[in-house]
Design a protein around this motif. Structure first.
Motif, mmCIF file in Angstrom:
data_model
loop_
_atom_site.group_PDB
_atom_site.id
_atom_site.type_symbol
_atom_site.label_atom_id
_atom_site.label_comp_id
_atom_site.label_asym_id
_atom_site.label_seq_id
_atom_site.Cartn_x
_atom_site.Cartn_y
_atom_site.Cartn_z
ATOM 1 N N ILE A 35 -77.942 25.982 7.896
ATOM 2 C CA ILE A 35 -78.913 26.190 6.818
ATOM 3 C C ILE A 35 -78.198 26.225 5.475
ATOM 4 O O ILE A 35 -78.656 25.643 4.493
ATOM 5 C CB ILE A 35 -79.716 27.482 7.063
ATOM 6 C CG1 ILE A 35 -80.640 27.292 8.254
ATOM 7 C CG2 ILE A 35 -80.516 27.876 5.832
ATOM 8 C CD1 ILE A 35 -81.324 28.564 8.707
ATOM 9 N N GLY A 36 -77.047 26.893 5.415
ATOM 10 C CA GLY A 36 -76.270 26.941 4.183
ATOM 11 C C GLY A 36 -75.789 25.570 3.754
ATOM 12 O O GLY A 36 -75.848 25.217 2.567
ATOM 13 N N VAL A 37 -75.321 24.778 4.702
ATOM 14 C CA VAL A 37 -74.874 23.415 4.382
ATOM 15 C C VAL A 37 -76.042 22.588 3.866
ATOM 16 O O VAL A 37 -75.907 21.825 2.905
ATOM 17 C CB VAL A 37 -74.230 22.761 5.625
ATOM 18 C CG1 VAL A 37 -74.050 21.267 5.439
ATOM 19 C CG2 VAL A 37 -72.897 23.416 5.931
ATOM 20 N N GLY A 42 -78.688 19.969 -0.544
ATOM 21 C CA GLY A 42 -79.900 19.761 -1.326
ATOM 22 C C GLY A 42 -79.687 20.044 -2.795
ATOM 23 O O GLY A 42 -80.182 19.315 -3.667
ATOM 24 N N LEU A 43 -78.956 21.088 -3.116
ATOM 25 C CA LEU A 43 -78.680 21.408 -4.521
ATOM 26 C C LEU A 43 -77.756 20.366 -5.147
ATOM 27 O O LEU A 43 -77.912 20.023 -6.321
ATOM 28 C CB LEU A 43 -78.061 22.801 -4.636
ATOM 29 C CG LEU A 43 -79.008 23.964 -4.349
ATOM 30 C CD1 LEU A 43 -78.232 25.270 -4.354
ATOM 31 C CD2 LEU A 43 -80.147 24.002 -5.357
ATOM 32 N N ALA A 44 -76.809 19.880 -4.382
ATOM 33 C CA ALA A 44 -75.894 18.864 -4.912
ATOM 34 C C ALA A 44 -76.598 17.543 -5.158
ATOM 35 O O ALA A 44 -76.213 16.787 -6.048
ATOM 36 C CB ALA A 44 -74.722 18.665 -3.949
ATOM 37 N N ASN A 45 -77.629 17.246 -4.387
ATOM 38 C CA ASN A 45 -78.348 15.992 -4.527
ATOM 39 C C ASN A 45 -79.699 16.134 -5.225
ATOM 40 O O ASN A 45 -80.515 15.213 -5.172
ATOM 41 C CB ASN A 45 -78.556 15.357 -3.148
ATOM 42 C CG ASN A 45 -77.255 14.895 -2.550
ATOM 43 O OD1 ASN A 45 -76.506 14.168 -3.177
ATOM 44 N ND2 ASN A 45 -76.985 15.330 -1.337
ATOM 45 N N ALA A 46 -79.934 17.270 -5.869
ATOM 46 C CA ALA A 46 -81.204 17.472 -6.540
ATOM 47 C C ALA A 46 -81.354 16.535 -7.741
ATOM 48 O O ALA A 46 -82.444 16.037 -8.010
ATOM 49 C CB ALA A 46 -81.344 18.926 -6.980
#
Length: 51
Positions: A35-37, A42-46
């Motif tokens: 889940i953390g990964v 997701g944040l890196a590719n937002a």
């Protein structure tokens, strides 16, 4: 039918030791880590336009 229930209950009692709790701990770490990964990915590719 009761023989099957008794053997199933005995198998559950045999598996309720430290091996079972270690298995739950390992799967919990794997689940929370994945889940953390996923959140970090997701944040890196937002905003893919920004480098």
């Amino acid at each position: 039918m009761s023989v099957l229930a008794e053997s199933h209950a005995l198998r559950l009692m045999e598996n309720s030791g430290s091996e079972s709790s270690m298995n739950v701990l390992i799967w919990g770490v794997v689940l929370l880590g994945s889940i953390g990964v996923f959140v970090v990915w997701g944040l890196a590719n937002a905003y893919p336009g920004n480098i």
